[in-house]
Design an enzyme around this catalytic site. Structure first.
Site, short mmCIF file in Angstrom:
data_model
loop_
_atom_site.label_atom_id
_atom_site.label_comp_id
_atom_site.label_asym_id
_atom_site.label_seq_id
_atom_site.Cartn_x
_atom_site.Cartn_y
_atom_site.Cartn_z
N GLY A 291 14.46 5.37 32.79
CA GLY A 291 13.76 6.66 32.97
C GLY A 291 12.40 6.38 33.42
O GLY A 291 12.09 6.77 34.52
N CYS B 45 7.63 4.05 21.24
CA CYS B 45 8.08 5.45 20.54
C CYS B 45 7.89 5.64 19.16
O CYS B 45 8.92 6.15 18.57
CB CYS B 45 9.30 5.89 21.20
#
Length: 419
Positions: free
Chosen positions: A257, A373
């Site tokens: 991504g 994350c």
């Protein structure tokens, strides 16, 4: 559709996660082992499996309140938890849920649990409101997080911990990144509206859907007009701010991504690494769909420089390092129950070696983005400070803590310049 099959397979996933396995891997194996699953059965399986992990604290609490002693049969407990999830959190017909669960439980052993299961599930239907209300007085049941995790958030995020626990229990939004080479958010909203898909803009190039849809329904998805990417994850490429002609390293690239986003932002030369060949194939697929042919892909351990690095330094490095993934726990709710209190310290030590290796590949005045994350400070602010202490030539340009909310998952970013 066979509710019983979806129920039973979801119960198998609950038992596997309880033994320490990753839910995504477990479900992938279940689908391979059950190729006859219809789309409906697969959807029901996914819903029950993920729902049970999302609300495991309250489900176990309510089940425990109806027992005189703990259940010592894993299969029995898992089937009861799956049924409780359906009864409390879905619109499935209660009698069908109870009947199918009792029939499945009757096949355990010599059928000695049939009447017990029937009694427990029917009692739940009678006392559901009272049991649900009692969850408010137990931290694990109320927040659907282990007690140590709640205490950690209270300690490190005293102003925001309640918002974080609320976000981690919610369903993640489906957010799209619009490929700026083909338009912007407003342009794409019109395309979505024409397909009857409700959405709103989160930024100039980000759109969030009112409800998730299969990517096959997204206008122009196969042509690279948009990618599915969390709004918080989209910030990484903007912070690294690639320029035309720059050589950029995406050190832990899968699923691609951020790699694709970097290529959308500038005509740069990206080297994408990942340690797993199957994951690297997803990077290739993603950037190919976007129409980019300029990335160089290597299957290698990023910290093993001898395996892939040719000595030519990079202008920028995206160090999206492996972490506990605590910031994306609503997207992967099994993380809440698989993590242990000292895991963040363990991953932080592993990150140190990787960051030190990547720093060697960065040119003078180049920049490295430390990205995780995670919302655990051992992997974030503490990691940054240790890195700055080890490297006299490192200067912090900016850092950001993104906490989970209705628009995004949790992330940490620190942009560091090599002096």
């Amino acid at each position: 559709m066979s509710m019983a099959l979806a129920q039973k397979l979801a119960a198998d996933s609950i038992a596997a996660v309880a033994q320490g396995q990753n839910l995504r891997d477990v479900l992938a194996a279940i689908r391979v082992a059950n190729p006859e699953l219809s789309a409906q059965e697969g959807g029901a399986l996914q819903d029950i499996a993920y729902g049970c992990q999302r609300y495991l604290g309250s489900l176990k609490f309510m089940l425990g309140k109806m027992l005189n002693k703990p259940i010592d049969n894993v299969q029995l407990e898992s089937l009861l938890l799956a049924a409780l999830y359906q009864l409390h959190y879905t619109r499935n017909a209660p009698h069908a849920v109870v009947n199918e669960a009792v029939e499945s439980i009757a096949k355990i052993g010599r059928g000695q649990y049939r009447s017990f299961a029937n009694a427990v599930l029917r009692r739940f239907l009678r006392e559901r409101d009272k049991l649900a209300a009692a969850c408010k007085y137990d931290d694990t049941a109320k927040h659907n997080l282990p007690q140590w995790w709640v205490a950690y958030l209270q300690n490190h995020y005293p102003k925001y911990w309640h918002n974080i626990t609320t976000a981690l229990q919610s369903h993640p939004p489906m957010t799209l990144r619009v490929n700026r080479r083909h338009g912007n958010a407003e342009d794409y909203l019109q395309k979505l509206a024409a397909q009857g898909i409700e959405a709103k803009a989160l930024g100039d190039y980000a759109v969030t859907l009112a409800e998730a849809v299969p990517v096959s329904r997204l206008p122009g998805f196969s042509d690279g007009l948009v990618s599915v990417q969390d709004f918080g994850a989209q910030k990484a490429a903007y912070l690294l701010n690639p320029k035309d002609g720059e050589r950029i390293l995406d050190a832990c690239a899968a699923p691609g991504g951020k790699t694709g986003h970097l290529l959308e932002l500038a005509d740069c030369h990206v080297t994408a690494l990942d340690i797993e060949a199957t994951r690297l194939a997803r990077v290739q697929s993603n950037i190919g769909r976007l129409g980019f042919q300029t990335a160089t892909l290597h299957c290698a351990d990023a910290q093993d420089l001898a395996a892939w690095y040719d000595g030519k330094q990079f202008d920028a490095v995206l160090a999206d390092v492996p972490c506990t993934a605590s910031g994306v726990a609503r997207r992967n709710p099994d993380i809440k129950w698989l993590r242990r209190p000292n895991d963040a310290l363990k991953t932080a030590r592993q990150q140190e070696t990787l960051l030190d290796a990547l720093w060697q590949t960065l040119t003078k005045n180049g920049r490295m983005l430390l990205a995780t994350c995670s919302i655990f400070i051992e992997e974030n602010d503490q990691q940054l400070q240790k890195f700055l202490n080890r490297h006299a030539d490192a200067r912090l340009l900016e850092s950001h803590v993104l906490l989970p909310n209705k628009h995004q998952d949790g992330f940490y970013y620190a942009l560091i310049q090599k002096q």
